[in-house]
Design an enzyme around this catalytic site. Structure first.
Site, short mmCIF file in Angstrom:
data_model
loop_
_atom_site.label_atom_id
_atom_site.label_comp_id
_atom_site.label_asym_id
_atom_site.label_seq_id
_atom_site.Cartn_x
_atom_site.Cartn_y
_atom_site.Cartn_z
N SER A 18 27.81 -12.36 -14.44
CA SER A 18 26.87 -12.81 -13.40
C SER A 18 27.61 -13.19 -12.12
CB SER A 18 26.11 -14.03 -13.93
OG SER A 18 25.22 -14.49 -12.93
N GLY A 46 22.88 -15.30 -10.71
CA GLY A 46 22.05 -16.42 -11.16
C GLY A 46 20.79 -16.58 -10.33
N ASN A 93 36.11 -19.54 -5.82
CA ASN A 93 34.88 -19.34 -5.06
C ASN A 93 34.03 -20.59 -5.11
OD1 ASN A 93 32.06 -19.08 -6.49
ND2 ASN A 93 33.55 -18.23 -7.94
N GLY A 144 27.93 -21.31 -4.43
CA GLY A 144 26.82 -22.27 -4.50
C GLY A 144 25.49 -21.63 -4.85
N ASN A 177 22.60 -20.44 -17.53
CA ASN A 177 23.80 -20.91 -16.82
C ASN A 177 23.82 -22.44 -16.81
OD1 ASN A 177 25.71 -21.68 -14.96
ND2 ASN A 177 25.00 -20.35 -13.32
N CYS A 221 27.69 -23.60 -13.89
CA CYS A 221 28.14 -23.36 -12.52
C CYS A 221 28.77 -24.63 -11.95
CB CYS A 221 26.99 -22.92 -11.61
SG CYS A 221 27.55 -22.72 -9.91
N LYS A 257 25.59 -19.70 -21.46
CA LYS A 257 26.92 -19.53 -20.87
C LYS A 257 27.61 -20.88 -20.70
CE LYS A 257 29.44 -17.13 -17.18
NZ LYS A 257 29.32 -16.21 -16.05
N THR A 316 35.57 -10.56 -11.83
CA THR A 316 36.36 -10.38 -10.61
C THR A 316 36.88 -8.94 -10.43
OG1 THR A 316 36.96 -12.70 -10.71
CG2 THR A 316 38.38 -11.31 -9.38
#
Lengths: 271, 307
Positions: free
Chosen positions: B24, B49, B72, B75, B130, B133, B168, B269
């Site tokens: 994601s 997300g 990263n 946000g 998620n 994060c 996750k 990545t």
């Protein structure tokens, strides 16, 4: 992705180089303002591709050639400096938005800060080829005179009606910031048939925005941000923009830009 | 000529063509990669997300490269679940690849609402929840630190969906195996891990962070050994399938996760550097299986020998 072969790589003055890359002839013709993502190395450090503006592009029957103007600022560009004829690098196809020259424009003003000159060189050549009677007014800013050689200004000088160099240390040309040099001339050179194009450090473009009043002058700017993918996926390289309903949103430099209309950019404070 | 190895894996009621998914936030909404990858060749696509309403995300600078990795702080900028369902999903479905929607909420109610919309639209193969994060002020990681809150989100999402639920996990959890056990008990159908690891980078000239939010999440090859160990720990703890995520650049990386027992893997990545990374990894797994004389990827999964 395309495999490119280094044709030449000159360091013009300390820290400034021009690298010419040979590409297969199927490589798409870039439009002025677009950029490419370059991978210099197969390993993991440096990891990401690096974005570079296209400074020049030629095509022959056998192949195409892209020239990149670069300043050595970090590990990626350090590695670029060490490339030699015959070395191979991987590059993306031309990406992002291009400068737009409205039909009625007969005069373009270019405002460049340092290596920000690169996409404006390509734009100027394009304009010169397609608008034979058009006029080019160029303003290039740098810290000191020595950089002038590194910024491959000579060809731009030849096709410009007016060519102004501004140095921050006053070693040559206008003494001070390029935006000040340009500002002095705007009443004289800007009319309804003028468009302004700028590329350089964020603070330079911000200064330009402070005196080019909203909407009165057609002005496009090429913005820079740190980039990971260069294809719109990671949302890393954003700038704050004005939306249609007056809202603020973050647009991607890689796919919504790098060329934006100056009046759309929002100059929020940076930490 | 010998037949090509069978790469199919079963995961929480889904049959995937192969164990290679996208992570994601690294593959946009899929379309961005369609010129580079035949999306139908992938095991699944996990999209960026989604929250109930669109999110602006954090100010720039949002990314910085570090040694063999990147930080990263995006946000969770996203278009919101409604626009996703109306505009992106119909186009994405045409590619014929299972689509896993990643669900984010600031509150448990938001997780439920987003999950319900994604379930009712009938276009998603599974939900990935998620709770990990690190780059948002509310929600996300705050549910993933402890087993109890992670279990609560999982149980509430399970009430509103009949889709497989993948949770996750975050490497920041006090005990990632405890969180894994808790979400399994709460009904999770699978677990994916890890999300990014918090990190920072300082500009020595300005003496400020190189990111707008001071800290960010580290991804890329730098985190792979850490992620692999956590995946292995969780595999030993739960009986539901585990999806390995973290620094996978090559088929060799992916195989390490599969060997320790991951049922599938996610590539993150690497997509930024090579948009064809996923398909190269699929080809590399297939080649490895042929070299080892294995007929199926299932013959490799979980074959790690501790001694």
């Amino acid at each position: 992705m395309f495999e490119a072969e280094v044709k030449t790589n000159f360091e013009k003055v300390s820290g400034y180089g021009v690298i010419s890359l040979l590409l297969p002839s199927i490589f798409p013709v870039p439009r002025p303002g677009q950029f490419i993502m370059v991978r210099l190395y197969d390993g993991t450090d440096p990891l990401l591709r690096r974005p570079f503006s296209i400074c020049n592009f030629h095509q022959t029957k056998e192949n195409s050639q892209i020239d990149i103007l670069y300043r050595v600022v970090g590990r990626g560009t350090e590695m670029m400096r060490s490339l030699r004829r015959g070395d191979k690098v991987s590059i993306s196809r031309p990406s992002g938005t291009a400068f737009n020259i409205p039909m009625h424009v007969k005069r373009i003003c270019l405002v460049a800060g340092g290596v920000g000159i690169a996409p404006l060189v390509y734009l100027a050549r394009f304009f010169h080829r397609h608008h034979r009677k058009g006029e080019i007014f160029t303003y290039v800013g740098m810290k000191t005179e020595k950089e002038e050689k590194g910024l491959c200004v000579s060809e731009l000088m030849d096709i410009s009606h007016r060519f102004v160099v501004a140095t921050e240390d006053g070693s040559t040309g206008y003494v001070g910031l390029v935006t000040e040099a340009f500002r002095q001339d705007i009443n004289e050179i800007i009319n309804e048939e003028t468009a302004v194009y700028a590329c350089g450090p964020r603070e330079m473009i911000r200064a330009l925005a402070s005196f080019l009043i909203d909407g009165r002058v057609f002005c496009q700017v090429s913005m820079e941000e740190r980039m990971a993918c260069g294809m719109g996926a990671c949302l890393g390289c954003v700038v704050a923009l004005k939306g249609r309903e007056g809202n603020v949103y973050y647009g991607r430099v890689c796919t919504d830009g790098p060329v934006f209309n100056l009046r759309h950019v929002i100059w929020e404070e940076r930490k | 000529m010998t037949a090509l190895p069978d790469l199919k894996v079963e995961l929480a009621g889904l049959t995937l063509k192969n164990p290679v998914m996208t992570a994601s936030g690294t593959f946009g909404y899929g379309e961005e990669f369609a010129d580079y990858v035949n999306l139908a060749e992938l095991g699944a696509i996990v999209v960026k997300g989604l929250s109930l309403n669109s999110k602006l995300g954090n100010p720039p600078p949002r990314i910085v490269e570090t040694a063999s990795g990147m930080l990263n702080t995006i946000g969770l900028q996203n278009i919101g679940v409604h626009v996703f369902v109306q505009e992106k999903l119909p186009r994405l479905r045409r590619f014929g690849v299972p689509i896993i929607a990643n669900v984010y909420g600031e509150t448990i109610e938001e997780y439920r609402a987003v999950s319900e919309i994604l379930t009712n639209c009938r276009g998603c193969a599974a939900l990935e929840i998620n709770i990990s994060c690190p780059n948002v002020k509310k929600g996300g990681i705050s549910f993933g630190l402890e087993g109890e809150s992670a279990a609560e989100v999982t149980a509430e999402v399970k009430k509103v969906t009949d889709l497989p639920v993948i949770v996750k996990l975050s490497p920041q959890a006090r005990s990632i195996t405890e969180v894994a056990k808790s979400v399994e008990a709460a009904g999770a159908d699978a677990i994916s891990l890890i999300n990014t690891i918090p990190g920072m980078a300082v500009d020595i000239h300005t003496r400020k962070s190189r990111l707008s939010q001071v800290t960010g999440g580290l991804s890329g090859p730098a985190i792979k050994p850490i992620a692999l160990k956590m995946v292995w720990d969780v595999i030993k703890t739960v009986s539901i399938p585990v999806i390995g995520v973290g620094g996978i650049m090559t088929a060799q990386d992916a195989l390490e996760y599969l060997i320790v027992g991951a049922r599938a893997i996610q590539v993150g990545t690497a997509n930024f550097i090579d948009p064809r990374a996923t398909v190269k990894i699929i080809e590399g797994i297939s080649l490895y299986l042929r070299q080892k004389g294995a007929r199926s990827v299932r013959d490799i999964i979980g074959t790690f020998e501790e001694s």
